[in-house]
Design a protein around this motif. Structure first.
Motif, mmCIF file in Angstrom:
data_model
loop_
_atom_site.group_PDB
_atom_site.id
_atom_site.type_symbol
_atom_site.label_atom_id
_atom_site.label_comp_id
_atom_site.label_asym_id
_atom_site.label_seq_id
_atom_site.Cartn_x
_atom_site.Cartn_y
_atom_site.Cartn_z
ATOM 1 N N LYS A 234 0.831 -1.205 0.000
ATOM 2 C CA LYS A 234 0.000 0.000 0.000
ATOM 3 C C LYS A 234 0.865 1.256 0.000
ATOM 4 O O LYS A 234 0.630 2.190 -0.772
ATOM 5 N N LEU B 210 1.184 4.189 -2.900
ATOM 6 C CA LEU B 210 0.950 5.601 -2.612
ATOM 7 C C LEU B 210 2.167 6.458 -2.959
ATOM 8 O O LEU B 210 2.033 7.579 -3.470
ATOM 9 N N TRP C 149 1.144 6.730 6.592
ATOM 10 C CA TRP C 149 0.577 8.045 6.291
ATOM 11 C C TRP C 149 -0.465 7.901 5.196
ATOM 12 O O TRP C 149 -0.367 7.013 4.350
ATOM 13 N N ASN C 150 -1.423 8.836 5.185
ATOM 14 C CA ASN C 150 -2.417 8.787 4.124
ATOM 15 C C ASN C 150 -1.866 9.469 2.869
ATOM 16 O O ASN C 150 -0.802 10.076 2.883
ATOM 17 N N TYR C 151 -2.625 9.376 1.795
ATOM 18 C CA TYR C 151 -2.149 9.857 0.495
ATOM 19 C C TYR C 151 -1.883 11.356 0.487
ATOM 20 O O TYR C 151 -0.875 11.808 -0.055
#
Length: 132
Positions: A66, A70, A102-104
């Motif tokens: 993932k 990203l 971390w998110n995108y």
């Protein structure tokens, strides 16, 4: 502006990767680290890019995959910073150094800052060479 990330742009050569870690320079912007090296005899006019997420930090493969996905997307969206400002070709390796996922949006912002620092650093080196 081309926002693709095709097969020709992927860094696969073991020889180049080894020399990248032996002779390359790096720039950091948490949670990313960029190791880079100018490509001298590149036949194609593209930057070669690879991403890495350490198994030590993320034991589950789904988490590593993932983050890699990203990071590739964040580079794809921000690669214009490198291609429009620098005229050499580079081998680039993005390494995820954080311990949390971390998110995108955060990764996109961090990669943008990282690439801006990289471009600034390389422009300074070219400027110093022109002076001497």
């Amino acid at each position: 502006m081309d926002e693709s990330f095709g097969k020709k742009e992927k860094l696969k050569s073991k020889i180049v990767i080894d020399s990248l870690f032996a002779e390359g320079n790096s720039v950091k912007k948490y949670p990313l680290r960029l190791v880079y090296l100018p490509l001298e005899n590149s036949s194609e006019n593209v930057n070669k890019v690879a991403v890495s997420v350490p198994k030590r930090s993320f034991k589950r493969a789904v988490d590593r995959i993932k983050l890699k996905r990203l990071m590739r997307e964040a580079y794809r969206k921000n690669k214009y910073l490198v291609t429009s400002n620098l005229y050499k070709n580079y081998a680039l390796m993005f390494i995820y150094t954080g311990r949390d996922i971390w998110n995108y949006a955060e990764l996109l912002r961090s990669s943008e800052e990282l690439l801006k620092r990289f471009v600034e650093q390389e422009k300074m080196k070219d400027h110093e060479k022109d002076i001497l």
